[in-house]
Design an enzyme around this catalytic site. Structure first.
Site, PDB file in Angstrom:
ATOM      1  N   LYS A 112       1.456   8.347 -95.692  1.00  0.00           N
ATOM      2  CA  LYS A 112       2.233   7.230 -95.324  1.00  0.00           C
ATOM      3  C   LYS A 112       2.930   7.210 -94.137  1.00  0.00           C
ATOM      4  O   LYS A 112       2.886   6.325 -93.112  1.00  0.00           O
ATOM      5  CB  LYS A 112       2.757   6.578 -96.492  1.00  0.00           C
ATOM      6  CG  LYS A 112       1.984   5.780 -97.439  1.00  0.00           C
ATOM      7  CD  LYS A 112       2.473   4.807 -98.262  1.00  0.00           C
ATOM      8  CE  LYS A 112       1.668   3.981 -99.444  1.00  0.00           C
ATOM      9  NZ  LYS A 112       2.268   3.351-100.419  1.00  0.00           N
ATOM     10  N   LYS A 195     -11.006   7.504 -99.691  1.00  0.00           N
ATOM     11  CA  LYS A 195     -10.869   6.887-101.058  1.00  0.00           C
ATOM     12  C   LYS A 195     -10.790   5.475-100.727  1.00  0.00           C
ATOM     13  O   LYS A 195     -10.084   5.014 -99.578  1.00  0.00           O
ATOM     14  CB  LYS A 195      -9.618   7.448-101.911  1.00  0.00           C
ATOM     15  CG  LYS A 195      -8.674   7.018-101.254  1.00  0.00           C
ATOM     16  CD  LYS A 195      -7.200   7.174-102.503  1.00  0.00           C
ATOM     17  CE  LYS A 195      -5.930   6.484-101.725  1.00  0.00           C
ATOM     18  NZ  LYS A 195      -4.670   6.886-102.413  1.00  0.00           N
ATOM     19  N   LYS A 198      -6.818  -0.359-100.086  1.00  0.00           N
ATOM     20  CA  LYS A 198      -6.486  -1.667 -99.250  1.00  0.00           C
ATOM     21  C   LYS A 198      -6.000  -1.223 -98.040  1.00  0.00           C
ATOM     22  O   LYS A 198      -5.893  -2.458 -97.011  1.00  0.00           O
ATOM     23  CB  LYS A 198      -5.588  -2.495-100.017  1.00  0.00           C
ATOM     24  CG  LYS A 198      -3.985  -1.785 -99.946  1.00  0.00           C
ATOM     25  CD  LYS A 198      -3.094  -2.725-100.946  1.00  0.00           C
ATOM     26  CE  LYS A 198      -1.660  -1.943-100.750  1.00  0.00           C
ATOM     27  NZ  LYS A 198      -1.182  -2.059-102.330  1.00  0.00           N
TER      28      LYS A 198
HETATM   29  P1  TYM Z   1      -1.538   1.923-106.665  1.00  0.00           P
HETATM   30  O1  TYM Z   1      -1.204   0.788-106.730  1.00  0.00           O
HETATM   31  O2  TYM Z   1      -2.005   2.517-105.403  1.00  0.00           O
HETATM   32  O3  TYM Z   1      -2.900   2.273-107.482  1.00  0.00           O
HETATM   33  C1  TYM Z   1      -3.020   1.806-108.850  1.00  0.00           C
HETATM   34  C2  TYM Z   1      -3.986   2.884-109.589  1.00  0.00           C
HETATM   35  O4  TYM Z   1      -5.339   2.868-109.152  1.00  0.00           O
HETATM   36  C3  TYM Z   1      -5.591   4.087-108.958  1.00  0.00           C
HETATM   37  N1  TYM Z   1      -6.609   4.123-107.690  1.00  0.00           N
HETATM   38  C4  TYM Z   1      -7.987   4.616-107.557  1.00  0.00           C
HETATM   39  N2  TYM Z   1      -8.528   5.100-108.287  1.00  0.00           N
HETATM   40  C5  TYM Z   1      -9.842   5.697-108.107  1.00  0.00           C
HETATM   41  N3  TYM Z   1     -10.363   5.466-107.051  1.00  0.00           N
HETATM   42  C6  TYM Z   1      -9.556   4.735-106.027  1.00  0.00           C
HETATM   43  N4  TYM Z   1     -10.385   4.958-104.534  1.00  0.00           N
HETATM   44  C7  TYM Z   1      -8.388   4.431-106.231  1.00  0.00           C
HETATM   45  N5  TYM Z   1      -7.285   3.675-105.716  1.00  0.00           N
HETATM   46  C8  TYM Z   1      -6.171   3.593-106.395  1.00  0.00           C
HETATM   47  C9  TYM Z   1      -4.481   4.828-108.310  1.00  0.00           C
HETATM   48  O5  TYM Z   1      -4.436   6.226-108.624  1.00  0.00           O
HETATM   49  C10 TYM Z   1      -3.451   4.382-109.684  1.00  0.00           C
HETATM   50  O6  TYM Z   1      -3.476   4.916-111.007  1.00  0.00           O
HETATM   51  N6  TYM Z   1       2.236   5.185-107.267  1.00  0.00           N
HETATM   52  C11 TYM Z   1       1.440   4.364-107.816  1.00  0.00           C
HETATM   53  C12 TYM Z   1       1.909   3.348-108.611  1.00  0.00           C
HETATM   54  C13 TYM Z   1       2.992   3.860-109.733  1.00  0.00           C
HETATM   55  C14 TYM Z   1       2.793   4.615-111.053  1.00  0.00           C
HETATM   56  C15 TYM Z   1       3.978   4.436-111.613  1.00  0.00           C
HETATM   57  C16 TYM Z   1       1.379   4.888-111.800  1.00  0.00           C
HETATM   58  C17 TYM Z   1       4.331   3.414-109.574  1.00  0.00           C
HETATM   59  N7  TYM Z   1       4.949   3.829-110.926  1.00  0.00           N
HETATM   60  C18 TYM Z   1       4.252   5.194-112.873  1.00  0.00           C
HETATM   61  C19 TYM Z   1       1.337   5.435-112.853  1.00  0.00           C
HETATM   62  C20 TYM Z   1       2.919   5.635-113.518  1.00  0.00           C
HETATM   63  C21 TYM Z   1       0.292   3.734-107.100  1.00  0.00           C
HETATM   64  O7  TYM Z   1       0.870   3.521-105.986  1.00  0.00           O
HETATM   65  O8  TYM Z   1      -0.939   3.208-107.442  1.00  0.00           O
END
Ligand code: TYM
Length: 331
Positions: A112, A195, A198
């Site tokens: 990022k 992957k 957004k």
């Molecule tokens: P975030 O908001 O980017 O994504 C949410 C969840 O979606 C999964 N994901 C995917 N899985 C498969 N293929 C993809 N292309 C794909 N894109 C996104 C992510 O792995 C995630 O599980 N840091 C985290 C948010 C967070 C969190 C937490 C997660 C904050 N605190 C505590 C678990 C526990 C994030 O940015 O996810």
């Protein structure tokens, strides 16, 4: 019951299909067999600049989508991260246990800050994974359903829990990542070497709240590979393999079965059928999200109730942690 915690960033408008297949589908399934805590991580969202009105709106739309996808507030605790200040209280303690180099090795930060420019990167973006660790540890979670891209953050969380336990005495459950086989990394439809996310151009990303016709068009325009055979081969045929993975995850048919089903047929047939499978899935989700957003008072009530239940658990962990690190109890 085992405890589960997971979070998702409120994204302007809509979640994408990778979020659902990599994580949210597991959130829904785990409600039956665990005590689940699910949050919309608005604190994490402001690590990159956000328009305030839009962030508020995205948070509500995100909560509505989670409900529409099947998160059930009667069986799970659904809340907004900023409503539970204990995450931040624990995060500070965890920051003081995290090495500077350790945080610097987190690839999501590196990616990022490279994309947005290190000069503009904030300290919040740098400490982002520590807050994520606190999100998890404050509930003493056993399992964390996430996609493959969160594996490294989960490793940091486990390291921090173990470190705290050995320094101050056993306090935290050391959580395990719960990463689904198969759909843990859904790829972008236009750039299948990356992957789905957004942050890539919308043509390659299936948004759950897109018009179904838009979704169908995106799938029909997906980049495929050279050759003509429909078979899974992540190296030689990443595009086709991704389409088979998505089909399999949504239709419940194995990839092997789909290869047989499409034997002797062309990429066009695969895309046409997949467009139907996906639009059949997203159409009711979109409908239900709209309905839920119509009753904002009810949504807010669900989130307030969730925050209250979450705080009851989080408060106990913070009290124990504060005691262990030697903070004088307030009189
Ligand atoms: P975030 O908001 O980017 O994504 C949410 C969840 O979606 C999964 N994901 C995917 N899985 C498969 N293929 C993809 N292309 C794909 N894109 C996104 C992510 O792995 C995630 O599980 N840091 C985290 C948010 C967070 C969190 C937490 C997660 C904050 N605190 C505590 C678990 C526990 C994030 O940015 O996810």
């Amino acid at each position: 019951l085992p405890r589960v915690l997971s979070g998702i960033q409120p994204s302007a408008g809509s979640f994408q299909l990778g979020n659902y297949l990599g994580a949210l589908r597991q959130w829904v399934a785990l409600q039956d067999t665990t005590e689940a805590f699910y949050c919309v991580v608005d604190l994490h969202a402001i690590t990159l600049p956000q328009d305030p009105a839009e962030l508020r709106r995205s948070t509500l739309v995100s909560a509505a989508q989670l409900l529409a996808l099947g998160v059930d507030p009667a069986r799970s605790t659904l809340f907004v991260q900023s409503h539970v200040p204990e995450h931040l209280q624990l995060s500070w303690v965890m920051e003081c246990l995290t090495g500077f180099g350790e945080a610097g090795r987190m690839t999501q930060f590196k990616d990022k800050s490279q994309r947005e420019g290190t000069a503009g990167a904030t300290v919040g973006l740098f400490t982002y994974p520590v807050l994520q660790a606190a999100d998890i540890l404050v509930y003493q979670a056993d399992q964390v359903p996430v996609g493959e891209d969160q594996r490294q953050h989960l490793e940091l969380t486990r390291d921090l829990a173990t470190r705290f336990n050995s320094r101050f005495g056993t306090t935290f459950t050391v959580p395990a990542a719960y990463i689904p086989p198969g759909a843990a990394k859904i790829l972008d439809l236009q750039s299948p070497e990356r992957k789905m996310s957004k942050s890539l151009p919308p043509a390659g990303t299936v948004y759950l709240l897109d018009e179904p016709a838009v979704t169908a068009k995106k799938i029909r325009s997906a980049v495929t590979d050279t050759g003509r055979e429909i078979m899974a081969d992540a190296v030689a045929k990443p595009g086709v393999t991704n389409l088979l993975t998505i089909h399999s995850a949504l239709s419940g048919r194995s990839v092997r079965e789909l290869e047989e089903h499409f034997a002797g047929r062309g990429y066009g047939d695969l895309k046409k059928e997949l467009a139907e499978v996906v639009t059949e899935f997203v159409t009711p989700v979109r409908q239900r999200t709209t309905e839920l957003l119509d009753d904002r008072a009810e949504l807010e009530r669900i989130l307030a109730d969730g925050a209250q239940r979450a705080r009851e658990v989080a408060r106990q962990t913070v009290a124990e942690v504060y005691d262990r690190v030697g903070f004088l109890a307030p009189g």
